[in-house]
Write a protein that holds these residues in place. Structure first.
Motif, PDB file in Angstrom:
ATOM      1  N   ALA A   5       0.823  -1.207   0.000  1.00  0.00           N
ATOM      2  CA  ALA A   5       0.000   0.000   0.000  1.00  0.00           C
ATOM      3  C   ALA A   5       0.856   1.255   0.000  1.00  0.00           C
ATOM      4  O   ALA A   5       0.593   2.207  -0.744  1.00  0.00           O
ATOM      5  N   ILE A   6       1.895   1.260   0.815  1.00  0.00           N
ATOM      6  CA  ILE A   6       2.758   2.442   0.914  1.00  0.00           C
ATOM      7  C   ILE A   6       3.533   2.661  -0.383  1.00  0.00           C
ATOM      8  O   ILE A   6       3.863   3.794  -0.753  1.00  0.00           O
ATOM      9  N   GLY A   7       3.779   1.587  -1.112  1.00  0.00           N
ATOM     10  CA  GLY A   7       4.541   1.686  -2.348  1.00  0.00           C
ATOM     11  C   GLY A   7       3.751   2.193  -3.538  1.00  0.00           C
ATOM     12  O   GLY A   7       4.321   2.458  -4.606  1.00  0.00           O
ATOM     13  N   LYS A   8       2.430   2.344  -3.393  1.00  0.00           N
ATOM     14  CA  LYS A   8       1.594   2.781  -4.515  1.00  0.00           C
ATOM     15  C   LYS A   8       0.990   4.159  -4.243  1.00  0.00           C
ATOM     16  O   LYS A   8       0.533   4.437  -3.140  1.00  0.00           O
ATOM     17  N   THR A   9       0.997   4.997  -5.245  1.00  0.00           N
ATOM     18  CA  THR A   9       0.332   6.293  -5.126  1.00  0.00           C
ATOM     19  C   THR A   9      -0.948   6.268  -5.945  1.00  0.00           C
ATOM     20  O   THR A   9      -1.084   5.517  -6.903  1.00  0.00           O
ATOM     21  N   ALA A  10      -1.882   7.110  -5.557  1.00  0.00           N
ATOM     22  CA  ALA A  10      -3.192   7.143  -6.217  1.00  0.00           C
ATOM     23  C   ALA A  10      -3.349   8.406  -7.050  1.00  0.00           C
ATOM     24  O   ALA A  10      -4.446   8.954  -7.151  1.00  0.00           O
ATOM     25  N   ARG A  11      -2.258   8.863  -7.647  1.00  0.00           N
ATOM     26  CA  ARG A  11      -2.333  10.107  -8.425  1.00  0.00           C
ATOM     27  C   ARG A  11      -3.269   9.949  -9.607  1.00  0.00           C
ATOM     28  O   ARG A  11      -3.227   8.971 -10.333  1.00  0.00           O
ATOM     29  N   ARG A  12      -4.090  10.947  -9.794  1.00  0.00           N
ATOM     30  CA  ARG A  12      -5.065  10.935 -10.873  1.00  0.00           C
ATOM     31  C   ARG A  12      -4.582  11.738 -12.071  1.00  0.00           C
ATOM     32  O   ARG A  12      -3.855  12.723 -11.916  1.00  0.00           O
ATOM     33  N   GLU A  13      -5.018  11.333 -13.226  1.00  0.00           N
ATOM     34  CA  GLU A  13      -4.665  12.081 -14.437  1.00  0.00           C
ATOM     35  C   GLU A  13      -5.601  13.264 -14.577  1.00  0.00           C
ATOM     36  O   GLU A  13      -6.813  13.160 -14.394  1.00  0.00           O
ATOM     37  N   SER A  14      -5.005  14.399 -14.876  1.00  0.00           N
ATOM     38  CA  SER A  14      -5.735  15.659 -14.947  1.00  0.00           C
ATOM     39  C   SER A  14      -4.925  16.640 -15.781  1.00  0.00           C
ATOM     40  O   SER A  14      -3.703  16.527 -15.872  1.00  0.00           O
ATOM     41  N   GLY A  15      -5.610  17.594 -16.359  1.00  0.00           N
ATOM     42  CA  GLY A  15      -4.910  18.640 -17.097  1.00  0.00           C
ATOM     43  C   GLY A  15      -4.891  19.959 -16.357  1.00  0.00           C
ATOM     44  O   GLY A  15      -4.362  20.951 -16.865  1.00  0.00           O
ATOM     45  N   LEU A  16      -5.447  19.993 -15.133  1.00  0.00           N
ATOM     46  CA  LEU A  16      -5.529  21.255 -14.403  1.00  0.00           C
ATOM     47  C   LEU A  16      -4.142  21.788 -14.072  1.00  0.00           C
ATOM     48  O   LEU A  16      -3.899  22.999 -14.150  1.00  0.00           O
ATOM     49  N   GLY A  17      -3.222  20.897 -13.722  1.00  0.00           N
ATOM     50  CA  GLY A  17      -1.889  21.331 -13.337  1.00  0.00           C
ATOM     51  C   GLY A  17      -1.186  22.130 -14.413  1.00  0.00           C
ATOM     52  O   GLY A  17      -0.632  23.204 -14.152  1.00  0.00           O
ATOM     53  N   TYR A  18      -1.193  21.624 -15.652  1.00  0.00           N
ATOM     54  CA  TYR A  18      -0.459  22.350 -16.700  1.00  0.00           C
ATOM     55  C   TYR A  18      -1.163  23.656 -17.060  1.00  0.00           C
ATOM     56  O   TYR A  18      -0.524  24.607 -17.528  1.00  0.00           O
ATOM     57  N   ARG A  19      -2.474  23.737 -16.808  1.00  0.00           N
ATOM     58  CA  ARG A  19      -3.179  24.996 -17.067  1.00  0.00           C
ATOM     59  C   ARG A  19      -2.842  26.066 -16.026  1.00  0.00           C
ATOM     60  O   ARG A  19      -3.046  27.261 -16.266  1.00  0.00           O
ATOM     61  N   LEU A  20      -2.344  25.618 -14.868  1.00  0.00           N
ATOM     62  CA  LEU A  20      -2.020  26.557 -13.786  1.00  0.00           C
ATOM     63  C   LEU A  20      -0.530  26.855 -13.696  1.00  0.00           C
ATOM     64  O   LEU A  20      -0.128  27.744 -12.950  1.00  0.00           O
ATOM     65  N   ALA A  21       0.287  26.091 -14.396  1.00  0.00           N
ATOM     66  CA  ALA A  21       1.753  26.230 -14.264  1.00  0.00           C
ATOM     67  C   ALA A  21       2.251  27.511 -14.934  1.00  0.00           C
ATOM     68  O   ALA A  21       1.626  28.029 -15.851  1.00  0.00           O
TER      69      ALA A  21
END
Length: 534
Positions: A518-534
């Motif tokens: 469990a600790i070895g896995k991340t639950a990051r979701r795919e999204s385009g919001l980050g690049y729109r805010l960078a």
């Protein structure tokens, strides 16, 4: 596609995604003879149900191959997408959007664009995000801010909100306690601090699946403070920004290391991830020092190790000598740990009132990764009741005195909301013993309202609850039950969220191997919001 192929697609991606596949395939016709775009669209539809607002083409190809639904390259998919009549490369009306190597369902792309524009326009004067773990002072920061706002403008209009009823109630209570600590108790007479769910604040209508509040009927508040913001999905955050007056200020409080929302999006985490060095940097405040836990031992050390992905440190923290962390490396069918739980749960039955019983329910809770399976909430609740029964407690049926309740569906007529908690309690009416459901939620100001049991909206027995449902809640002692083997739902964020629900003690029930996984896995979701805010 053959009937057998359609059945496989439906079994793999779900009925809704399979129907969308058929629609996209029919629209593509001879321009998508291989059905690549239709399969990609169905994959994106299914991914949205799992929290992703879009998928990169590489992710689509990987998922299709992994699920044995087909095989093609990202380059071939790009060419097919660009030729398909239902896909546009930006603004438009078609149901699919291909942008920045990501394939979107139109509504999520439009929500991302609107939200990014709103955030960039509001920061930093009218938007602030405060992120930090438990006990780092997020609510205290909000309490001080409210005090400053009232000092400058005694008529300032402030709204407090959260995604769930329980979290909304806790926000108001926590701010009042912070004022007590800060010597600002007089503010309780001047400022109403009753929290509301975001759906209630925005005037959600289940009939039309829409919000009354929006750009044409904005909120009257000058400042809106939202707690547990990691739980707010993309579409709801977009609706919130749409409801604000141009001069209104929004403050988000949350922990970006926790689980994201059940619905699509990971808005809080996306903002924090791209804040450093970007246009939102001055709007994001990170609180790192916990005033509740010592990060060198016990719960504090365990939470930090999980957050940092350090399984060795997490296992070491579980042998802390301060007594706040315990590891029970037993099979899920072994009920010995439930004896200790039952000892802590039994005072609920002996409470003198339903309000007292609800308060005692806050002392202990079992948290599970899922609702199904031997280590799921349903099975664990049955086992907990079996142990209570051996101790002489009457826990038969669904209406026994002391049965803990968790409301799982909003009922706007009754002012009951998803996340509200309650208890079944008997009362004497006209000389007859009547069982009623007493619920203490965001509309109740600490009281418990009684309802006839048939009148209650959907509710479950809450000796055990899912980790997702526990967000926004705190308990003195938490039992975290992990499945016997690794499953897709297990992740670092899930475990971190569970552990940080505890105020005094955590008992982890599960193998070291499952914990490591469990600790070895991340639950990051795919999204385009980050690049729109960078």
């Amino acid at each position: 596609m053959t009937v057998e192929d359609m059945a496989t697609l439906r079994d793999t991606l779900g009925t809704v995604a399979a129907r969308f596949h058929a629609q996209v395939a029919a629209a593509g016709g001879t321009q998508d003879p291989s059905g690549m775009v239709a399969l990609a669209a169905a994959t994106v539809m299914q991914a949205a149900a799992n929290g992703h607002t879009c998928l990169t083409l590489d992710s689509i190809v990987e998922r299709v191959i992994e699920l044995q639904l087909g095989a093609f390259s990202a380059a071939d998919l790009t060419a097919a997408i660009e030729a398909h009549p239902w896909v546009e490369l930006g603004d438009g009306a078609m149901p699919l959007v291909f942008e920045h190597d990501r394939l979107y369902l139109r509504r999520y792309r439009e929500a991302e664009v609107r939200l990014a524009r709103a955030l960039l326009a509001a920061a930093p004067e009218r938007f602030e995000l405060v992120t930090g773990g438990p006990g780092t002072g997020k609510t205290t920061s909000a309490a001080r801010l409210i005090a400053d706002l009232v000092a400058k403008n005694p008529t300032v209009r402030i709204a407090l909100a959260a995604p769930t009823g329980k979290a909304a109630t806790r926000l108001g209570e926590a701010i009042e306690m912070a004022w007590e600590r800060e010597g600002l108790a007089h503010l309780k007479e001047k400022v109403p601090v009753a929290g509301r769910t975001l759906h209630r604040l925005l005037g959600y209508s289940p009939t039309t699946d829409s919000f009354r509040r929006g750009s044409t009927d904005p909120l009257e508040h000058d400042v809106v403070i939202v707690d547990e913001a990691s739980m707010v999905p993309l579409l709801l955050m977009d609706a919130l920004f749409e409801s604000l007056r141009p001069s209104a200020r929004l403050i988000l409080l949350g922990d970006h290391d926790q689980l994201a929302s059940v619905e699509a999006g990971s808005v809080l985490a996306d903002i924090v991830r791209v804040a450093d060095g970007g246009p939102l940097e001055s709007a994001v405040k990170r609180l790192t020092k916990s005033h509740r836990f010592d990060e060198t031992k016990g719960i504090g050390a365990l939470a930090r190790a999980i957050r940092d992905g350090d399984a060795d440190a997490a296992l070491s923290a579980m042998h802390s000598n301060d007594g706040s962390v315990q590891h029970v490396a037993q099979p899920s069918g072994d009920d010995s740990w439930l004896e200790e739980f039952a000892t802590l749960a039994e005072p609920v039955f002996d409470a003198e009132s339903p309000e007292a019983a609800i308060a005692r329910l806050g002392q202990v809770r079992i948290l599970c990764a899922t609702n199904v399976g031997p280590a799921g909430t349903t099975a664990i609740t049955v086992r907990a009741e079996q142990v209570l029964r051996t101790r002489g407690r009457n826990v038969s049926g669904r209406n026994y005195r002391g049965r803990p309740l968790l409301i799982t569906r909003n009922d706007y007529t009754l002012d009951l909301f998803n996340g509200d908690v309650g208890v079944v309690w008997d009362t004497i009416e006209d000389g007859e013993r009547i069982e009623r459901a007493f619920v203490s939620g965001q509309a109740d100001a600490g009281r418990a309202r009684g309802f006839p049991l048939p009148q209650l909206p959907e509710a479950v027995t809450a000796w055990a609850m899912s980790i997702h449902k526990s967000q926004g809640s705190e308990f003195d002692t938490v039992y975290v039950v992990l499945p016997d083997r690794d499953t897709r739902v297990l992740s670092r964020e899930l475990l971190y969220t569970a552990v940080t629900r505890a105020k005094s003690k955590v008992v982890l029930v599960g193998s070291a191997e499952t914990l490591r996984s469990a600790i070895g896995k991340t639950a990051r979701r795919e999204s385009g919001l980050g690049y729109r805010l960078a």
